[in-house]
Design a protein around this motif. Structure first.
Motif, PDB file in Angstrom:
ATOM      1  N   VAL A 156      41.956 -14.431 -96.737  1.00  0.00           N
ATOM      2  CA  VAL A 156      42.761 -14.601 -96.864  1.00  0.00           C
ATOM      3  C   VAL A 156      43.196 -13.861 -95.426  1.00  0.00           C
ATOM      4  O   VAL A 156      42.343 -12.891 -94.431  1.00  0.00           O
ATOM      5  N   TYR A 158      44.736 -13.617 -91.908  1.00  0.00           N
ATOM      6  CA  TYR A 158      45.873 -11.883 -91.196  1.00  0.00           C
ATOM      7  C   TYR A 158      45.967 -11.715 -89.846  1.00  0.00           C
ATOM      8  O   TYR A 158      46.724 -11.717 -88.833  1.00  0.00           O
ATOM      9  N   ARG A 280      40.724 -10.769-104.196  1.00  0.00           N
ATOM     10  CA  ARG A 280      41.463 -11.625-103.334  1.00  0.00           C
ATOM     11  C   ARG A 280      43.326 -11.531-103.224  1.00  0.00           C
ATOM     12  O   ARG A 280      44.522 -11.603-102.150  1.00  0.00           O
ATOM     13  N   ASP A 281      43.621 -11.890-104.341  1.00  0.00           N
ATOM     14  CA  ASP A 281      45.220 -11.556-104.767  1.00  0.00           C
ATOM     15  C   ASP A 281      46.022 -11.432-104.433  1.00  0.00           C
ATOM     16  O   ASP A 281      46.828 -10.758-103.601  1.00  0.00           O
ATOM     17  N   GLN A 284      45.977 -10.271-100.834  1.00  0.00           N
ATOM     18  CA  GLN A 284      47.102 -11.730 -99.876  1.00  0.00           C
ATOM     19  C   GLN A 284      48.208 -11.003-100.280  1.00  0.00           C
ATOM     20  O   GLN A 284      49.127 -10.914 -99.690  1.00  0.00           O
ATOM     21  N   THR A 288      51.434  -9.657 -97.384  1.00  0.00           N
ATOM     22  CA  THR A 288      52.911 -10.460 -97.811  1.00  0.00           C
ATOM     23  C   THR A 288      53.754  -8.944 -97.291  1.00  0.00           C
ATOM     24  O   THR A 288      54.241  -9.179 -96.447  1.00  0.00           O
ATOM     25  N   ALA A 313      50.921 -14.885 -94.392  1.00  0.00           N
ATOM     26  CA  ALA A 313      49.553 -14.226 -95.359  1.00  0.00           C
ATOM     27  C   ALA A 313      48.822 -15.805 -96.332  1.00  0.00           C
ATOM     28  O   ALA A 313      48.815 -15.650 -98.146  1.00  0.00           O
ATOM     29  N   LYS A 314      47.592 -16.500 -95.771  1.00  0.00           N
ATOM     30  CA  LYS A 314      47.535 -17.783 -96.307  1.00  0.00           C
ATOM     31  C   LYS A 314      45.976 -17.662 -96.504  1.00  0.00           C
ATOM     32  O   LYS A 314      45.280 -16.632 -96.690  1.00  0.00           O
ATOM     33  N   THR A 315      45.796 -18.410 -97.857  1.00  0.00           N
ATOM     34  CA  THR A 315      44.493 -18.133 -97.951  1.00  0.00           C
ATOM     35  C   THR A 315      43.712 -19.799 -97.662  1.00  0.00           C
ATOM     36  O   THR A 315      44.742 -20.548 -98.027  1.00  0.00           O
TER      37      THR A 315
END
Length: 319
Positions: A156, A158, A280-281, A284, A288, A313-315
């Motif tokens: 994730v 940041y 992970r999600d 994220q 966000t 907030a990209k993965t």
């Protein structure tokens, strides 16, 4: 310590001035007091049952109320030990994430190039250590050999940073770019993006008919900085936030300076095991949330690193 972009990296190539005063000598004292003994401090997040994103967590983590974070806590201003506690950009961001999720992020110290192994061995549940998000790390490939060494991790993203060249104050050797390092001694932290950049540059030097770079690698960045301070090397390569921080603080700003432009800027990522997609999600979603509510911006302003801010907030956004 090594961008960690000096993004710091093990499986592939991973820390701008910041508030506070911690000289290289001070950093070395902290290292000597146990930064590499895995007894690092912790930072905690005051989670509550009413945390808005608590339900996004895996049930076992939500019940435990704790996430164990692997980190090499000797990389100011991203993470370092102060008064027995982990402080810096990463611990502050973790604290803000924890408030959204209703859990504590507890930092545990370890050598940077062993962190991914610790994650895969379930010693840690996430990694926050100025670690660059790279394709090799995502796929579990050792960038030095090109061989598959693990299952890889998800990130994730940041923060964004590039590698910088740090030299002695006054730049007595006239270093302006990577090309000026040919035939010279360069000190840096092993397992970092900086090491990969230096090795690639050394190869370029020999192809151009120049002498290779002599690399001196160390477990921690403060060790590399000491070599530079003593004049035993002409430069240290590390993440821009870290290079600028040391240029400002070490010896009251009289020890070092940053030269040239940032090299290969890329994202820092919070690393999570491939199998742990729900965690992970959740992270994220929490990132966000703190970007939207302004907490993220306040943290970067506190450490004077707003140049590295992300807006989303990209993965797995690294290359």
């Amino acid at each position: 310590m090594t961008a960690r972009t000096t993004r710091r990296t093990k499986a592939a190539p991973s820390r701008i001035a910041a508030v506070g005063a911690i000289a290289v000598a001070g950093a070395l004292v902290l290292t000597g007091c146990g930064d590499q003994t895995d007894k690092g401090g912790d930072t905690s997040s005051s989670g509550t049952a009413s945390a808005p994103l608590a339900d996004k967590l895996p049930a076992d983590i939500k019940k435990a109320g704790v996430v164990k974070v692997g980190s090499d806590i000797a990389y100011p201003p991203v993470e370092f030990i102060q008064n027995g506690k982990a402080v810096g950009i990463d611990p502050d961001i973790a604290d803000a994430l924890g408030k959204q999720l209703g859990i504590k992020f507890e930092f545990e110290n370890g050598k940077f190039d062993n962190l991914i192994v610790g994650l895969q061995a379930k010693r840690f549940q996430v990694l926050m250590s100025a670690m660059s998000d790279t394709k090799d790390r995502q796929s579990g490939v050792d960038s030095a050999t090109g061989k598959k060494v693990g299952n890889g991790v998800d990130f994730v993203d940041y923060f964004t940073a590039g590698t910088s060249i740090l030299v002695q104050k006054g730049n007595p050797k006239g270093i302006k770019s990577l090309d000026d390092l040919c035939g010279k001694v360069v000190a840096l932290q092993k397992g970092t993006t900086s090491e990969g950049i230096a090795k690639a540059q050394s190869t370029k030097c020999t192809k151009d008919g120049k002498k290779a770079i002599t690399l001196q690698t160390f477990d921690t960045d403060p060790e590399a900085l000491l070599r530079l301070k003593q004049g035993a090397s002409v430069a240290d390569l590390n993440d821009f936030p870290v290079a600028a921080y040391n240029a400002k603080t070490s010896g009251g700003g009289k020890d070092f300076e940053v030269v040239g432009e940032q090299i290969e800027a890329g994202p820092y990522g919070i690393a999570v095991g491939k199998e742990n997609t729900q965690l992970r999600d959740a992270i994220q979603a929490a990132l966000t949330a703190i970007i939207k509510n302004g907490d993220y911006q306040k943290i970067l302003e506190k450490w004077n690193v707003t140049q590295g801010a992300v807006t989303e907030a990209k993965t797995n956004g690294g290359s």
